[in-house]
Design a protein around this motif. Structure first.
Motif, PDB file in Angstrom:
ATOM      1  N   THR A 188       0.850  -1.180   0.000  1.00 44.28           N
ATOM      2  CA  THR A 188       0.000   0.000   0.000  1.00 44.28           C
ATOM      3  C   THR A 188       0.886   1.231   0.000  1.00 44.28           C
ATOM      4  O   THR A 188       2.083   1.152   0.295  1.00 44.28           O
ATOM      5  CB  THR A 188      -0.931   0.037   1.228  1.00 44.28           C
ATOM      6  OG1 THR A 188      -0.147  -0.023   2.414  1.00 44.28           O
ATOM      7  CG2 THR A 188      -1.928  -1.111   1.207  1.00 44.28           C
ATOM      8  N   GLU A 189       0.281   2.363  -0.321  1.00 48.05           N
ATOM      9  CA  GLU A 189       1.048   3.596  -0.338  1.00 48.05           C
ATOM     10  C   GLU A 189       0.222   4.749   0.191  1.00 48.05           C
ATOM     11  O   GLU A 189      -1.011   4.760   0.069  1.00 48.05           O
ATOM     12  CB  GLU A 189       1.544   3.910  -1.752  1.00 48.05           C
ATOM     13  CG  GLU A 189       0.452   4.035  -2.787  1.00 48.05           C
ATOM     14  CD  GLU A 189       1.009   4.252  -4.190  1.00 48.05           C
ATOM     15  OE1 GLU A 189       0.264   4.061  -5.166  1.00 48.05           O
ATOM     16  OE2 GLU A 189       2.190   4.632  -4.319  1.00 48.05           O
ATOM     17  N   ASN A 190       0.911   5.687   0.798  1.00 47.12           N
ATOM     18  CA  ASN A 190       0.302   6.919   1.278  1.00 47.12           C
ATOM     19  C   ASN A 190       0.946   8.048   0.483  1.00 47.12           C
ATOM     20  O   ASN A 190       2.075   8.453   0.776  1.00 47.12           O
ATOM     21  CB  ASN A 190       0.546   7.087   2.783  1.00 47.12           C
ATOM     22  CG  ASN A 190      -0.145   8.309   3.346  1.00 47.12           C
ATOM     23  OD1 ASN A 190      -0.343   9.306   2.643  1.00 47.12           O
ATOM     24  ND2 ASN A 190      -0.510   8.241   4.607  1.00 47.12           N
ATOM     25  N   SER A 191       0.255   8.531  -0.519  1.00 46.82           N
ATOM     26  CA  SER A 191       0.838   9.542  -1.396  1.00 46.82           C
ATOM     27  C   SER A 191       1.059  10.868  -0.666  1.00 46.82           C
ATOM     28  O   SER A 191       1.933  11.646  -1.044  1.00 46.82           O
ATOM     29  CB  SER A 191      -0.040   9.753  -2.622  1.00 46.82           C
ATOM     30  OG  SER A 191      -1.355  10.121  -2.238  1.00 46.82           O
ATOM     31  N   ALA A 192       0.293  11.120   0.375  1.00 41.67           N
ATOM     32  CA  ALA A 192       0.439  12.382   1.101  1.00 41.67           C
ATOM     33  C   ALA A 192       1.786  12.465   1.818  1.00 41.67           C
ATOM     34  O   ALA A 192       2.338  13.557   2.003  1.00 41.67           O
ATOM     35  CB  ALA A 192      -0.696  12.541   2.099  1.00 41.67           C
TER      36      ALA A 192
END
Length: 126
Positions: A70-74
């Motif tokens: 998963t990724e957290n672009s923020a």
């Protein structure tokens, strides 16, 4: 250039779980593949799980159903959730940004322009 910093490795018993994190210094390579690779002692570095430029996932066969990315672009952070770990998962895990992927007999590897973190060790005891 992009700097990558992994964390979250450690020692876990077989059947356990770990979550790895990777913080990137920038998001300038959004059209590249981003994800996780690993290298066990005496073996070549190989792909584990990456996100493609279209959001698709590419898995190593050995981790399907056990690992998720998963990724957290923020926060420019990438995660690797590893469940039901086995001693065969023991390796140094690297976060990477790669221009291309190259298929191999064992799965895939990074190709083209690449950026790598320093790695985080995962050890699974039996």
């Amino acid at each position: 250039q992009v700097q990558l910093a992994e964390s979250g490795g450690g020692l876990v018993q077989s059947g356990g779980s770990l979550r790895l994190s990777c913080v990137a210094s920038s998001s300038d390579y959004n059209d590249y593949y981003t994800g996780w690779f690993r290298q066990a002692p005496g073996k070549l570095r190989e792909g584990v799980l990456v996100i493609g430029r279209d959001g698709s996932r590419r898995y190593a066969d050995s981790v399907k159903g056990r690992f998720t990315i998963t990724e957290n672009s923020a926060t420019n952070t990438l995660y690797l959730q590893m469940n039901n770990l086995t001693p065969e998962d023991t390796a140094m895990y690297y976060c990477a940004v790669a221009q291309r992927l190259l298929g191999t007999a064992r799965g895939f590897v990074a190709d083209g322009i690449q950026f790598w973190g320093q790695g985080t060790q995962v050890t699974v005891s039996s």
